[in-house]
Design a protein around this motif. Structure first.
Motif, PDB file in Angstrom:
ATOM      1  N   LEU A   5       0.823  -1.210   0.000  1.00  0.00           N
ATOM      2  CA  LEU A   5       0.000   0.000   0.000  1.00  0.00           C
ATOM      3  C   LEU A   5       0.858   1.261   0.000  1.00  0.00           C
ATOM      4  O   LEU A   5       0.544   2.241  -0.679  1.00  0.00           O
ATOM      5  CB  LEU A   5      -0.934  -0.002   1.211  1.00  0.00           C
ATOM      6  N   VAL A   6       1.953   1.232   0.759  1.00  0.00           N
ATOM      7  CA  VAL A   6       2.854   2.379   0.792  1.00  0.00           C
ATOM      8  C   VAL A   6       3.464   2.609  -0.589  1.00  0.00           C
ATOM      9  O   VAL A   6       3.570   3.758  -1.045  1.00  0.00           O
ATOM     10  CB  VAL A   6       3.951   2.184   1.870  1.00  0.00           C
ATOM     11  N   GLN A   7       3.841   1.531  -1.269  1.00  0.00           N
ATOM     12  CA  GLN A   7       4.394   1.674  -2.621  1.00  0.00           C
ATOM     13  C   GLN A   7       3.376   2.324  -3.554  1.00  0.00           C
ATOM     14  O   GLN A   7       3.719   3.244  -4.312  1.00  0.00           O
ATOM     15  CB  GLN A   7       4.798   0.308  -3.177  1.00  0.00           C
ATOM     16  N   ILE A   8       2.129   1.879  -3.484  1.00  0.00           N
ATOM     17  CA  ILE A   8       1.089   2.456  -4.343  1.00  0.00           C
ATOM     18  C   ILE A   8       0.894   3.934  -4.012  1.00  0.00           C
ATOM     19  O   ILE A   8       0.777   4.777  -4.909  1.00  0.00           O
ATOM     20  CB  ILE A   8      -0.225   1.670  -4.189  1.00  0.00           C
ATOM     21  N   LEU A   9       0.856   4.269  -2.730  1.00  0.00           N
ATOM     22  CA  LEU A   9       0.665   5.664  -2.329  1.00  0.00           C
ATOM     23  C   LEU A   9       1.843   6.542  -2.738  1.00  0.00           C
ATOM     24  O   LEU A   9       1.664   7.714  -3.078  1.00  0.00           O
ATOM     25  CB  LEU A   9       0.408   5.748  -0.829  1.00  0.00           C
ATOM     26  N   ILE A  10       3.049   5.996  -2.711  1.00  0.00           N
ATOM     27  CA  ILE A  10       4.219   6.769  -3.155  1.00  0.00           C
ATOM     28  C   ILE A  10       4.107   7.088  -4.642  1.00  0.00           C
ATOM     29  O   ILE A  10       4.337   8.221  -5.066  1.00  0.00           O
ATOM     30  CB  ILE A  10       5.525   6.009  -2.824  1.00  0.00           C
ATOM     31  N   TRP A  11       3.740   6.082  -5.451  1.00  0.00           N
ATOM     32  CA  TRP A  11       3.595   6.321  -6.886  1.00  0.00           C
ATOM     33  C   TRP A  11       2.459   7.316  -7.154  1.00  0.00           C
ATOM     34  O   TRP A  11       2.581   8.186  -8.020  1.00  0.00           O
ATOM     35  CB  TRP A  11       3.352   5.020  -7.639  1.00  0.00           C
ATOM     36  N   GLN A  12       1.371   7.195  -6.416  1.00  0.00           N
ATOM     37  CA  GLN A  12       0.276   8.150  -6.591  1.00  0.00           C
ATOM     38  C   GLN A  12       0.711   9.552  -6.175  1.00  0.00           C
ATOM     39  O   GLN A  12       0.372  10.534  -6.824  1.00  0.00           O
ATOM     40  CB  GLN A  12      -0.952   7.727  -5.798  1.00  0.00           C
ATOM     41  N   GLY A  13       1.460   9.650  -5.098  1.00  0.00           N
ATOM     42  CA  GLY A  13       1.950  10.952  -4.650  1.00  0.00           C
ATOM     43  C   GLY A  13       2.868  11.597  -5.678  1.00  0.00           C
ATOM     44  O   GLY A  13       2.782  12.805  -5.935  1.00  0.00           O
ATOM     45  N   GLU A  16       0.701  12.889  -8.345  1.00  0.00           N
ATOM     46  CA  GLU A  16       0.045  14.136  -7.923  1.00  0.00           C
ATOM     47  C   GLU A  16       0.986  15.329  -8.046  1.00  0.00           C
ATOM     48  O   GLU A  16       0.591  16.402  -8.491  1.00  0.00           O
ATOM     49  CB  GLU A  16      -0.462  14.016  -6.485  1.00  0.00           C
ATOM     50  N   PRO A  29      -3.482  10.557 -10.056  1.00  0.00           N
ATOM     51  CA  PRO A  29      -3.502   9.095  -9.968  1.00  0.00           C
ATOM     52  C   PRO A  29      -3.218   8.402 -11.306  1.00  0.00           C
ATOM     53  O   PRO A  29      -2.610   7.342 -11.336  1.00  0.00           O
ATOM     54  CB  PRO A  29      -4.922   8.788  -9.476  1.00  0.00           C
ATOM     55  N   GLY A  32       0.503   8.654 -11.761  1.00  0.00           N
ATOM     56  CA  GLY A  32       1.124   7.715 -10.837  1.00  0.00           C
ATOM     57  C   GLY A  32       1.001   6.275 -11.312  1.00  0.00           C
ATOM     58  O   GLY A  32       1.945   5.491 -11.215  1.00  0.00           O
TER      59      GLY A  32
END
Length: 115
Positions: A5-13, A16, A29, A32
């Motif tokens: 989940l952290v990896q996905i959020l980093i790519w989304q960030g 952004e 998104p 990302g």
């Protein structure tokens, strides 16, 4: 699972940030997701935590259709009014999607098997 989940959020960030400062017309998104896809293609494999998150999302993908279904019910009067146009647009888009997919597959098949 948290690592994935952290990896996905980093790519989304990162998407952004790129969207905010460089390409405001494309949602963060989406950028990302393209960055993550590019990274995975270059890497050649999906690591185990990210794979676990992807499998979990895939198992519950049907839940993403609930808001769309509510939207259909909300706009039911408009759909009744424009039902023929909506049906025609859906049919044409499905046929075109299948045709383009078949054409691309045919081109890739020919390119890989002519060598």
């Amino acid at each position: 699972m948290i690592d994935g989940l952290v990896q996905i959020l980093i790519w989304q960030g990162m998407g952004e940030l790129i969207s905010r400062f460089f390409i405001p017309d494309i949602p963060g998104p989406v950028i990302g997701l393209l960055l993550l896809l590019s990274f995975l293609v270059i890497k050649g494999e999906v690591n185990q935590p990210l794979g676990m998150v992807a499998d979990t999302f895939r198992q519950h993908l049907g839940l993403l259709f609930v808001p769309a279904s509510v939207g259909v019910v909300l706009f039911l009067p408009d759909l009744k009014t424009h039902g023929l146009a909506v049906t025609l647009a859906l049919l044409v888009s499905v046929v075109l999607t299948i045709a383009v997919t078949a054409l691309v597959l045919k081109l890739f098949w020919k390119a890989t098997h002519d060598e």
